[in-house]
Design a protein around this motif. Structure first.
Motif, PDB file in Angstrom:
ATOM      1  N   MET A 102       6.388   7.534   5.879  1.00  0.00           N
ATOM      2  CA  MET A 102       5.658   6.471   5.196  1.00  0.00           C
ATOM      3  C   MET A 102       4.158   6.781   5.190  1.00  0.00           C
ATOM      4  O   MET A 102       3.438   6.398   4.268  1.00  0.00           O
ATOM      5  CB  MET A 102       5.917   5.139   5.911  1.00  0.00           C
ATOM      6  CG  MET A 102       5.725   3.930   5.045  1.00  0.00           C
ATOM      7  SD  MET A 102       5.977   2.430   5.997  1.00  0.00           S
ATOM      8  CE  MET A 102       7.509   1.869   5.301  1.00  0.00           C
ATOM      9  N   GLY A 103       3.700   7.509   6.190  1.00  0.00           N
ATOM     10  CA  GLY A 103       2.301   7.905   6.250  1.00  0.00           C
ATOM     11  C   GLY A 103       1.901   8.895   5.167  1.00  0.00           C
ATOM     12  O   GLY A 103       0.724   9.127   4.939  1.00  0.00           O
ATOM     13  N   ARG A 104       2.895   9.503   4.501  1.00  0.00           N
ATOM     14  CA  ARG A 104       2.609  10.480   3.449  1.00  0.00           C
ATOM     15  C   ARG A 104       2.684   9.881   2.053  1.00  0.00           C
ATOM     16  O   ARG A 104       2.548  10.595   1.060  1.00  0.00           O
ATOM     17  CB  ARG A 104       3.579  11.680   3.536  1.00  0.00           C
ATOM     18  CG  ARG A 104       3.532  12.448   4.846  1.00  0.00           C
ATOM     19  CD  ARG A 104       2.170  12.997   5.195  1.00  0.00           C
ATOM     20  NE  ARG A 104       1.585  13.841   4.143  1.00  0.00           N
ATOM     21  CZ  ARG A 104       0.287  14.084   4.028  1.00  0.00           C
ATOM     22  NH1 ARG A 104      -0.579  13.548   4.864  1.00  0.00           N
ATOM     23  NH2 ARG A 104      -0.158  14.849   3.053  1.00  0.00           N
ATOM     24  N   LEU A 105       2.974   8.573   1.943  1.00  0.00           N
ATOM     25  CA  LEU A 105       3.231   7.973   0.638  1.00  0.00           C
ATOM     26  C   LEU A 105       2.065   8.154  -0.334  1.00  0.00           C
ATOM     27  O   LEU A 105       2.272   8.383  -1.522  1.00  0.00           O
ATOM     28  CB  LEU A 105       3.539   6.474   0.780  1.00  0.00           C
ATOM     29  CG  LEU A 105       4.911   6.148   1.364  1.00  0.00           C
ATOM     30  CD1 LEU A 105       5.083   4.649   1.497  1.00  0.00           C
ATOM     31  CD2 LEU A 105       6.013   6.727   0.490  1.00  0.00           C
ATOM     32  N   HIS A 106       0.857   8.060   0.190  1.00  0.00           N
ATOM     33  CA  HIS A 106      -0.294   8.145  -0.710  1.00  0.00           C
ATOM     34  C   HIS A 106      -0.352   9.488  -1.427  1.00  0.00           C
ATOM     35  O   HIS A 106      -0.813   9.570  -2.562  1.00  0.00           O
ATOM     36  CB  HIS A 106      -1.590   7.912   0.072  1.00  0.00           C
ATOM     37  CG  HIS A 106      -2.808   7.899  -0.789  1.00  0.00           C
ATOM     38  ND1 HIS A 106      -3.618   8.995  -0.966  1.00  0.00           N
ATOM     39  CD2 HIS A 106      -3.329   6.932  -1.571  1.00  0.00           C
ATOM     40  CE1 HIS A 106      -4.600   8.702  -1.791  1.00  0.00           C
ATOM     41  NE2 HIS A 106      -4.442   7.459  -2.177  1.00  0.00           N
ATOM     42  N   GLU A 107       0.136  10.552  -0.778  1.00  0.00           N
ATOM     43  CA  GLU A 107       0.072  11.888  -1.383  1.00  0.00           C
ATOM     44  C   GLU A 107       1.291  12.169  -2.254  1.00  0.00           C
ATOM     45  O   GLU A 107       1.305  13.139  -2.999  1.00  0.00           O
ATOM     46  CB  GLU A 107      -0.019  12.965  -0.290  1.00  0.00           C
ATOM     47  CG  GLU A 107      -1.101  12.717   0.759  1.00  0.00           C
ATOM     48  CD  GLU A 107      -2.457  12.414   0.156  1.00  0.00           C
ATOM     49  OE1 GLU A 107      -2.846  13.083  -0.818  1.00  0.00           O
ATOM     50  OE2 GLU A 107      -3.122  11.481   0.659  1.00  0.00           O
TER      51      GLU A 107
ATOM     52  N   ALA B 192      -0.071   3.204   0.218  1.00  0.00           N
ATOM     53  CA  ALA B 192       1.070   3.379  -0.677  1.00  0.00           C
ATOM     54  C   ALA B 192       0.905   2.508  -1.914  1.00  0.00           C
ATOM     55  O   ALA B 192       0.292   1.448  -1.861  1.00  0.00           O
ATOM     56  CB  ALA B 192       2.356   3.013   0.037  1.00  0.00           C
ATOM     57  N   GLY B 193       1.480   2.948  -3.039  1.00  0.00           N
ATOM     58  CA  GLY B 193       1.519   2.118  -4.233  1.00  0.00           C
ATOM     59  C   GLY B 193       2.579   1.044  -4.090  1.00  0.00           C
ATOM     60  O   GLY B 193       3.410   1.108  -3.176  1.00  0.00           O
ATOM     61  N   LEU B 194       2.562   0.072  -5.003  1.00  0.00           N
ATOM     62  CA  LEU B 194       3.493  -1.059  -4.917  1.00  0.00           C
ATOM     63  C   LEU B 194       4.951  -0.595  -4.928  1.00  0.00           C
ATOM     64  O   LEU B 194       5.751  -0.991  -4.079  1.00  0.00           O
ATOM     65  CB  LEU B 194       3.238  -2.028  -6.072  1.00  0.00           C
ATOM     66  CG  LEU B 194       4.147  -3.255  -6.111  1.00  0.00           C
ATOM     67  CD1 LEU B 194       3.782  -4.230  -5.016  1.00  0.00           C
ATOM     68  CD2 LEU B 194       4.078  -3.943  -7.463  1.00  0.00           C
ATOM     69  N   THR B 195       5.292   0.272  -5.898  1.00  0.00           N
ATOM     70  CA  THR B 195       6.673   0.749  -6.016  1.00  0.00           C
ATOM     71  C   THR B 195       7.083   1.533  -4.773  1.00  0.00           C
ATOM     72  O   THR B 195       8.192   1.388  -4.270  1.00  0.00           O
ATOM     73  CB  THR B 195       6.821   1.628  -7.264  1.00  0.00           C
ATOM     74  OG1 THR B 195       6.237   0.933  -8.370  1.00  0.00           O
ATOM     75  CG2 THR B 195       8.264   1.921  -7.572  1.00  0.00           C
TER      76      THR B 195
END
Lengths: 258, 278
Positions: A102-107, B192-195
């Motif tokens: 979850m910590g990698r979601l932004h990338e 994180a984005g919404l989706t």
């Protein structure tokens, strides 16, 4: 670097949780924020990553002006700031590794996330983070099967997987027993020292604060009432921060002895 | 004597403490009014539709070719090619309708909640859409599509799609209200984005319930597919209606009994599966 200038937060109910705060935190500092519950510790921490917006004043984090960020700017900022929570905030039903990813979601591109496909590089970073908090053997165990201390280490790994320059920890040991609390605090200290990450921790136990903090910040009714090295912070200072004499509830060691 | 620890009688109160039990409160005005209302409504409506037990018994005991057909059903229809094809069509309708409807239901359920759709205006649009879809019963969907698309399995599929959409969306959005907000906060705090947040922090929490609802929806669709066939939307219902309209009661009952058995077996299987999910 984090710089609050004349910053205030008033909640919709009228509670003023931050009053004209002027505070600068340099990169790599290990800062512990102390104060009674309701003194504004959580508000201060959550202002740094924009979870709580300022009502007035300025806040600069890593050269970004937090008060004027748009949605994608806010996401960029949050990806640079890892967060650790009192209640761990793990998804109990999924594996430890997926929680850390979850910590990698932004990338990660959204389509990859939707399909549950993580890149090799992301899995590699998540595994490194798990190894740093020595819980990599549990990577494929469901988070619900871990003890409290193990869960918080997963929480730390999730923050580390972001490769952050700042880590915020909101009462990270409040749900843990004393020995486990020290383990978690030592991991945080080690991360700050070895990776040069700025660490800001909210604590309400004075002995934990003085044992680990490079710098202690005391809050009372949303205002800064103490700012100095941990060594200067004695019982008199704490009594001034708390506005009352100290009790056994204020130190972990004495509370554990009760 | 008020300050003693709970469960320990203080020395001066040797009297039986149970005597201090307050008087049992009587029924509230609300209970009285609703109970009376329910009784009155039942009696009034029973009179209005002319319900009487004598009439019921008299009608049931009168010689009746339809009921006689039930006593010796003709199972030979199962082996006829057309009836077998209709049976398979019913199963296909139920599976396809469930899969298609439930797939669209998941995002619609997510977008109808505050966590999945922060925009108040868009959220109310999704909610209004969901409410409209839910207000239309399966038989009405079938009638709509039979008139719009024509008689046949496609109308049945469309009807079951909307019916599944309504059922699964409603059940899933009720579960969404009770999720743990912690992981949502963690995902948001990581940028994180919404989706992405919905996929990683919300969907794993509701997945067992959602899967169970999809299976339950499949059971509903199986039964529903027989009913919608009566208005020409394909499947076994069309075959049942064929024999009914010709007055061939033995054949009709043969099909109904077989359908009943198929539904029972599939439901037993589905219920076992659902129990393991939650």
């Amino acid at each position: 670097m984090i710089r609050f200038s004349n910053a205030s937060v008033t909640y919709p109910g009228g509670v003023q949780a931050m009053r004209d705060l002027d505070l600068t935190i340099e990169p790599g500092e290990f800062v512990v924020i102390v104060g009674l519950s309701g003194a504004g510790k959580s508000t201060l921490i959550r202002a740094v990553n924009g979870l709580v917006p300022l009502t007035s004043g300025q806040l600069q984090v890593n050269e970004r002006d937090v008060t004027t960020l748009n949605r994608s700017g806010m996401r960029d900022l949050r990806s640079e700031v890892g967060m650790i929570f009192q209640g761990f905030n793990l998804v109990d039903r999924t594996t430890v590794l997926k929680n850390v990813l979850m910590g990698r979601l932004h990338e990660a591109p959204t389509w990859r996330t939707l399909l549950g496909l993580y890149s090799k590089a992301d899995v590699h970073l998540a595994a490194q983070a798990l190894d740093r908090v020595e819980i990599i053997d549990k990577a494929y165990v469901r988070a619900s099967n871990l003890s409290g201390g193990q869960r918080q280490r997963v929480g730390i790994a999730r923050a580390l997987a972001q490769e952050p320059s700042i880590i915020l920890a909101d009462e990270p040991v409040a749900s843990l027993d004393p020995p486990t609390s020290h383990v978690v605090m030592r991991y945080l200290q080690q991360i700050g020292r070895e990776l040069g990450i700025t660490v800001i921790v909210n604590l309400h136990f004075l002995d934990l604060a003085t044992a680990y903090a490079d710098r202690i910040i005391g809050l009372r009714d949303g205002a800064l009432v103490f700012d100095g090295p941990g060594s200067e912070c004695d019982a008199d200072v704490f009594e001034s921060i708390y506005g009352r004499s100290l009790t056994a509830d204020d130190t972990m060691a004495k509370q554990a002895a009760l | 004597m008020t300050s003693g620890p709970v469960g320990v009688a203080s020395p001066e109160s040797r009297v039986d403490g149970a005597a201090r039990l307050p008087k049992k409160p009587g029924p509230t005005p609300f209970t009285i009014v609703t109970t009376l209302g329910a009784v009155v409504m039942t009696v009034v409506t029973a009179r209005a539709v002319g319900f009487s037990f004598e009439g019921l018994i008299e009608n049931l005991t009168r010689p009746n070719s339809v009921v006689e057909g039930l006593l010796n059903p003709d199972f030979s229809q199962i082996w006829s090619e057309r009836s077998r094809a209709a049976f398979i069509e019913t199963l296909q309708l139920a599976v396809l309708g469930t899969v298609a409807g439930a797939s669209v239901a998941l995002p619609l359920a997510l977008w109808s909640t505050r966590v999945g759709n922060p925009n108040t205006f868009l959220r109310s649009i999704v909610r209004i859409f969901n409410n409209i879809v839910r207000a239309i019963p399966d038989l009405l969907w079938a009638l709509i599509f039979v008139s719009a698309v024509g008689i046949g399995a496609l109308s049945g599929l469309l009807a079951l799609f909307f019916f599944s959409l309504a059922v699964t969306t409603k059940l899933t959005s009720d579960v969404l209200d009770g999720i743990d907000p912690g992981p949502v906060e963690a995902a948001n705090a990581s940028g994180a984005g919404l989706t992405q947040m919905l996929r990683t922090a919300v969907v794993p929490q509701i997945l067992p319930s959602y899967s169970s609802f999809v299976l339950y929806n499949f059971e509903l669709n199986l039964r529903s597919s027989a009913v919608i066939g009566l208005v020409g939307a394909g499947g076994i219902g069309e075959r049942i209606e064929f024999f009914r309209s010709r007055g061939e009661w033995e054949e009709m009952w043969g099909l109904v009994v077989m359908f009943f058995l198929v539904v029972m077996i599939i439901e037993a299987f589905s219920v076992t599966l659902r129990r393991r999910l939650v």
